[in-house]
Write a protein that holds these residues in place. Sequence first.
Motif, mmCIF file in Angstrom:
data_model
loop_
_atom_site.group_PDB
_atom_site.id
_atom_site.type_symbol
_atom_site.label_atom_id
_atom_site.label_comp_id
_atom_site.label_asym_id
_atom_site.label_seq_id
_atom_site.Cartn_x
_atom_site.Cartn_y
_atom_site.Cartn_z
ATOM 1 N N LYS A 78 27.524 -10.744 -35.319
ATOM 2 C CA LYS A 78 26.762 -11.977 -35.493
ATOM 3 C C LYS A 78 27.241 -12.652 -36.778
ATOM 4 O O LYS A 78 27.369 -11.992 -37.822
ATOM 5 N N THR A 137 24.362 -9.435 -40.075
ATOM 6 C CA THR A 137 25.024 -10.726 -39.873
ATOM 7 C C THR A 137 25.978 -11.011 -41.030
ATOM 8 O O THR A 137 25.641 -10.748 -42.192
ATOM 9 N N GLU A 162 29.693 -14.012 -32.638
ATOM 10 C CA GLU A 162 28.604 -14.812 -32.085
ATOM 11 C C GLU A 162 28.014 -15.656 -33.205
ATOM 12 O O GLU A 162 27.391 -15.133 -34.134
ATOM 13 N N ASP A 182 23.738 -3.827 -37.009
ATOM 14 C CA ASP A 182 23.218 -5.146 -36.664
ATOM 15 C C ASP A 182 22.992 -6.016 -37.900
ATOM 16 O O ASP A 182 21.878 -6.462 -38.181
ATOM 17 N N HIS A 237 27.221 -16.308 -39.481
ATOM 18 C CA HIS A 237 26.799 -17.637 -39.904
ATOM 19 C C HIS A 237 28.017 -18.268 -40.573
ATOM 20 O O HIS A 237 28.625 -17.660 -41.456
ATOM 21 N N GLU A 285 25.518 -17.533 -34.839
ATOM 22 C CA GLU A 285 24.070 -17.777 -34.769
ATOM 23 C C GLU A 285 23.659 -18.922 -35.690
ATOM 24 O O GLU A 285 22.719 -19.651 -35.401
ATOM 25 N N THR A 345 30.028 -7.023 -30.830
ATOM 26 C CA THR A 345 29.913 -8.429 -31.215
ATOM 27 C C THR A 345 29.328 -8.502 -32.621
ATOM 28 O O THR A 345 28.301 -7.885 -32.909
ATOM 29 N N PRO A 380 16.473 -9.243 -39.731
ATOM 30 C CA PRO A 380 17.853 -9.723 -39.847
ATOM 31 C C PRO A 380 18.311 -9.801 -41.308
ATOM 32 O O PRO A 380 17.532 -10.192 -42.182
ATOM 33 N N CYS A 385 33.971 -20.302 -34.259
ATOM 34 C CA CYS A 385 32.806 -20.061 -33.398
ATOM 35 C C CYS A 385 33.212 -19.575 -32.010
ATOM 36 O O CYS A 385 32.383 -19.027 -31.283
#
Length: 388
Positions: free
Chosen positions: A125, A101, A163, A99, A127, A165, A123, A80, A157
């Motif tokens: 991801k 974030t 999404e 992929d 933070h 995380e 989607t 990640p 959120c």
Amino acid sequence: MESDLRRTWAETDLDALGYNYDRLRERIGKAKFLGVVKADAYGHGAIRVAKLLQERGADYLAVSSADEAVELRLNGIKMPVLILGHTPREQVKTLIDYDITQGVTCRAKAVEYSEEAVKAGGTLKIHIKVDTGMSRLGYLCDGDMFETGVEGICEGCSMPGLEAEGIFTHFALSDEEGEEAKRYTEHQFKVFTDVCNAVEERLGRKFKLKHCANTGAVAKYPETWLDMVRPGLLLYGYGEYAKQLGLKPVMSLKTVVSTIKTYPAGTAISYGGIFKTEKRTRVGVLPIGYADGLFRALSNKFSVMTADGPAKQLGKICMDMCMVDLTDKMQTDVGSEIEIFGKNAPIETLAEIAGTIPYELTCAVSKRVPRIYIKDGRVIEKELLLRG
Ligand SMILES: *Cc1c(COP(=O)(O)O)cnc(C)c1O
């Protein structure tokens, strides 16, 4: 491009890096480990650093931009990756495809990311970043702004295509000494945990990753480690805390002596003649200058390390070279290796003389300086950053 690399080069000691990682891992116990590899891993070479962290089982990486994140993906990094900084909306699809974030720093960016993710049919991801006192990026949540901040985060959120995380904040004073810095950090941490609790309660679910501990906090504030720590500098082994924890400096910036001449007393050396020899002086020319990342502001103020001990740098640092005093350094000849900073010449000393921090010195090592990677005590790769 071929090069024998005997001009100026930067060594990244992957053994030292692995050692630092292992020590930090022991220190943090159950917390996950995010390695900060932004800015080409602070100049150390992001791909090599990331590969080592991936092999050793680190949990996450962080970079500053989408381009840095994609560079890792294109070079075999599967773990990640979190982008801490700005991503233009045009790159959101790329993040989803690879992929990656994204840190979400305010309502306007959340809306952009959501719209683009929906458009891409995927989607993203994310933070959530909380501004608890750094006053840079993140939903402002301190004092009067608590309620507005928490609402904004809950909204972010819940946006389509996103999404959430994780959630994180960044300390402004955790690496400063004194009571005031301690209180400030503790306050930031309290605001952060209050925000996390309020958001989790309202959403009726928990974030998988809550994180805030940078270098200062990994060294000094164990209560802030939460689910994951996020050190950069400490991993590379610089600064007072690295020393206290017995970590090793990872980068050495090295060069060689290209020419030696002996001048009589009264000779002006380099541009502007700010240095004049006081006696007969044996002067070496080093093929490293400010275009390699050796700040001109250091001119006539620091010493380099030779096999015979420290040698004073003389006069103005030029774009491509600088001069040093090799009088009495009779083991040091044309072709001898010189350390600018590294295991024998602490970067902290050089940073202090330059009025800066070690971060800026390793980040400044420029593109024309080849990187040499050392593993198990041997050179495993020589990387030239110039266009081939
Ligand atoms: C750069 C950065 C870090 C790492 O900081 P160090 O002082 O090198 O440990 C951690 N978190 C964020 C958000 C950063 O930007």
